[in-house]
Design a protein around this motif. Sequence first.
Motif, PDB file in Angstrom:
ATOM      1  N   PHE A  99      19.459  97.121  21.188  1.00  0.00           N
ATOM      2  CA  PHE A  99      19.180  98.041  20.081  1.00  0.00           C
ATOM      3  C   PHE A  99      20.022  97.784  18.837  1.00  0.00           C
ATOM      4  CE2 PHE A  99      18.203 100.485  24.001  1.00  0.00           C
ATOM      5  CZ  PHE A  99      16.831 100.533  23.827  1.00  0.00           C
ATOM      6  N   GLY A 100      21.028  96.894  18.927  1.00  0.00           N
ATOM      7  CA  GLY A 100      21.881  96.632  17.786  1.00  0.00           C
ATOM      8  C   GLY A 100      22.944  97.698  17.625  1.00  0.00           C
ATOM      9  N   LYS A 101      23.941  97.400  16.814  1.00  0.00           N
ATOM     10  CA  LYS A 101      25.009  98.368  16.554  1.00  0.00           C
ATOM     11  C   LYS A 101      25.838  97.898  15.364  1.00  0.00           C
ATOM     12  CE  LYS A 101      28.866  98.373  18.813  1.00  0.00           C
ATOM     13  NZ  LYS A 101      29.966  98.407  19.793  1.00  0.00           N
ATOM     14  N   GLU A 102      26.575  98.818  14.791  1.00  0.00           N
ATOM     15  CA  GLU A 102      27.547  98.464  13.768  1.00  0.00           C
ATOM     16  C   GLU A 102      28.921  98.606  14.390  1.00  0.00           C
ATOM     17  OE1 GLU A 102      28.888 100.727   9.956  1.00  0.00           O
ATOM     18  OE2 GLU A 102      27.199  99.457   9.348  1.00  0.00           O
ATOM     19  N   SER A 103      29.724  97.565  14.268  1.00  0.00           N
ATOM     20  CA  SER A 103      31.028  97.567  14.906  1.00  0.00           C
ATOM     21  C   SER A 103      32.080  97.107  13.915  1.00  0.00           C
ATOM     22  CB  SER A 103      31.012  96.649  16.131  1.00  0.00           C
ATOM     23  OG  SER A 103      32.225  96.735  16.841  1.00  0.00           O
ATOM     24  N   LYS A 119      47.318  87.275   7.997  1.00  0.00           N
ATOM     25  CA  LYS A 119      47.065  88.711   7.944  1.00  0.00           C
ATOM     26  C   LYS A 119      46.074  89.108   9.027  1.00  0.00           C
ATOM     27  CE  LYS A 119      47.887  89.567   3.005  1.00  0.00           C
ATOM     28  NZ  LYS A 119      47.313  90.112   1.743  1.00  0.00           N
ATOM     29  N   GLN A 120      46.149  90.377   9.433  1.00  0.00           N
ATOM     30  CA  GLN A 120      45.154  90.962  10.333  1.00  0.00           C
ATOM     31  C   GLN A 120      44.133  91.689   9.467  1.00  0.00           C
ATOM     32  OE1 GLN A 120      45.070  90.784  13.778  1.00  0.00           O
ATOM     33  NE2 GLN A 120      46.863  89.457  13.778  1.00  0.00           N
ATOM     34  N   ARG A 121      42.899  91.264   9.519  1.00  0.00           N
ATOM     35  CA  ARG A 121      41.869  91.830   8.649  1.00  0.00           C
ATOM     36  C   ARG A 121      40.788  92.521   9.480  1.00  0.00           C
ATOM     37  NH1 ARG A 121      42.107  93.042   3.549  1.00  0.00           N
ATOM     38  NH2 ARG A 121      42.965  90.984   3.060  1.00  0.00           N
ATOM     39  N   ARG A 122      40.467  93.774   9.140  1.00  0.00           N
ATOM     40  CA  ARG A 122      39.393  94.515   9.807  1.00  0.00           C
ATOM     41  C   ARG A 122      38.092  94.257   9.057  1.00  0.00           C
ATOM     42  NH1 ARG A 122      40.918  97.656  13.751  1.00  0.00           N
ATOM     43  NH2 ARG A 122      38.999  98.872  13.777  1.00  0.00           N
ATOM     44  N   ILE A 123      37.060  93.892   9.835  1.00  0.00           N
ATOM     45  CA  ILE A 123      35.775  93.516   9.240  1.00  0.00           C
ATOM     46  C   ILE A 123      34.657  94.277   9.942  1.00  0.00           C
ATOM     47  CG2 ILE A 123      34.160  91.600   8.851  1.00  0.00           C
ATOM     48  CD1 ILE A 123      36.574  89.738   8.839  1.00  0.00           C
ATOM     49  N   LYS A 124      33.747  94.824   9.179  1.00  0.00           N
ATOM     50  CA  LYS A 124      32.579  95.498   9.745  1.00  0.00           C
ATOM     51  C   LYS A 124      31.507  94.458  10.074  1.00  0.00           C
ATOM     52  CE  LYS A 124      33.039 100.124   7.768  1.00  0.00           C
ATOM     53  NZ  LYS A 124      32.397 101.175   6.932  1.00  0.00           N
ATOM     54  N   VAL A 125      30.940  94.586  11.278  1.00  0.00           N
ATOM     55  CA  VAL A 125      29.921  93.643  11.749  1.00  0.00           C
ATOM     56  C   VAL A 125      28.652  94.416  12.087  1.00  0.00           C
ATOM     57  CG1 VAL A 125      29.345  91.884  13.449  1.00  0.00           C
ATOM     58  CG2 VAL A 125      31.723  92.174  12.721  1.00  0.00           C
ATOM     59  N   ASN A 126      27.547  94.001  11.534  1.00  0.00           N
ATOM     60  CA  ASN A 126      26.257  94.615  11.835  1.00  0.00           C
ATOM     61  C   ASN A 126      25.505  93.714  12.822  1.00  0.00           C
ATOM     62  OD1 ASN A 126      24.039  96.366  11.696  1.00  0.00           O
ATOM     63  ND2 ASN A 126      23.090  95.133  10.097  1.00  0.00           N
ATOM     64  N   ILE A 127      25.394  94.170  14.065  1.00  0.00           N
ATOM     65  CA  ILE A 127      24.696  93.387  15.096  1.00  0.00           C
ATOM     66  C   ILE A 127      23.232  93.805  15.099  1.00  0.00           C
ATOM     67  CG2 ILE A 127      24.568  92.868  17.555  1.00  0.00           C
ATOM     68  CD1 ILE A 127      27.553  93.608  17.692  1.00  0.00           C
ATOM     69  N   PRO A 128      22.307  92.892  14.784  1.00  0.00           N
ATOM     70  CA  PRO A 128      20.888  93.265  14.732  1.00  0.00           C
ATOM     71  C   PRO A 128      20.307  93.496  16.119  1.00  0.00           C
ATOM     72  CG  PRO A 128      21.136  90.911  14.353  1.00  0.00           C
ATOM     73  CD  PRO A 128      22.522  91.478  14.419  1.00  0.00           C
TER      74      PRO A 128
END
Length: 373
Positions: free
Chosen positions: A126-130, A208-217
């Motif tokens: 179903f996909g998700k945003e993580s 650096k530690q970088r937080r990234i938003k990932v959109n899983i289709p």
Amino acid sequence: MAEKRDYYEVLELGKDASTDDIKKAYRKLARQYHPDVNKAADAEAKFKEVKEAYDVLSDDGKRATYDRYGHVDPNAGMGGGADFGGFGDIFDMFFGGGGGRRDPNAPQRGNDLQYTMTIEFKEAVFGKESEITIPRTESCDTCFGTGAKPGTKPENCSVCHGSGQQEVVQNTPFGRMVNRRACSNCSGTGKIIREKCGTCHGAGKVKKQRRIKVNIPAGVDDGAQIRMSGEGEGGLRGGQAGDLYIVLRVKSHDFFQREGDDIYCEVPLTFVQAALGDEIEIPTLTEKVKLKIPAGTQTGMYFRLKGKGVPKLRSYGTGDQHVKVTIVTPTNLTEDQKDLLRQFGESNGQQTNEQSEHHESIFDKMKKAFRGE
């Protein structure tokens, strides 16, 4: 023309790699970058690079030549009337210069990064945003990537005068040759930093530690890659950042199995349900549905639930769910239940071992066959 990478580096091998090591590395990387599997923009170019490296290193003769001369063809350009001044780049390759005509202070693109992300079975469906956290190299905010203390700047190297190269003249039977090497005074950068930045200590980069938003289709499967442009390591001297490639690993499910866009599951039926027919409730990815079981259903039969599978990743529509039924033999029967089954068997002309001492088992028949009876 872009400078070719070392073939051993391309295959992620050392120069002492065996023939088997080369074959294994090629199979692994060819699968990883094959354009039919990997949809990244640079996958085809990397696949061709891997193939070229394998073609050379898997051939003993070509490998020996490459180990001695690198990417330069030692038989090329040796015809009469050659301009010996044009051999500078070739001898750079022979003696370690590597061509070396690039501007050491030109912008440099950052490295690509790869991150492996594990997701649940239904998250892939179903996909998700993580959100993920990755360590990466970025341009130093204190010195803006120069490596110099704020208020100062790097100076041109006094030895190579900013070129990043030193020239060594050699007299050979072929004439006067010029060998270019990375400047030993500035390590090929062309610059000397007198006062280094206190944050990056002259490197121009920091971790650096970088937080990234990932959109899983919806509809991704195990092994799929998501390319995030510009989310790799930062470039140097104003160069663009590399890309981030997220490789997905999908956990298995206790009840559902997936094949492409279709879902498979197995449900038990009693002997009575299979013989007389029934309507049973089946779990799907989204809800519970009714499935009609016709009378006389046999174990191993499949029923299809149309549109109850996985959303198609790059097109419209949804796969199906396939339900396999397995007839479960009852255990721990009461004497009354056993009597009913005996009566059923007799009505069909069937006898069990317990009803006849003269019953010939399948094992007796097999023994007779071995004896030729």
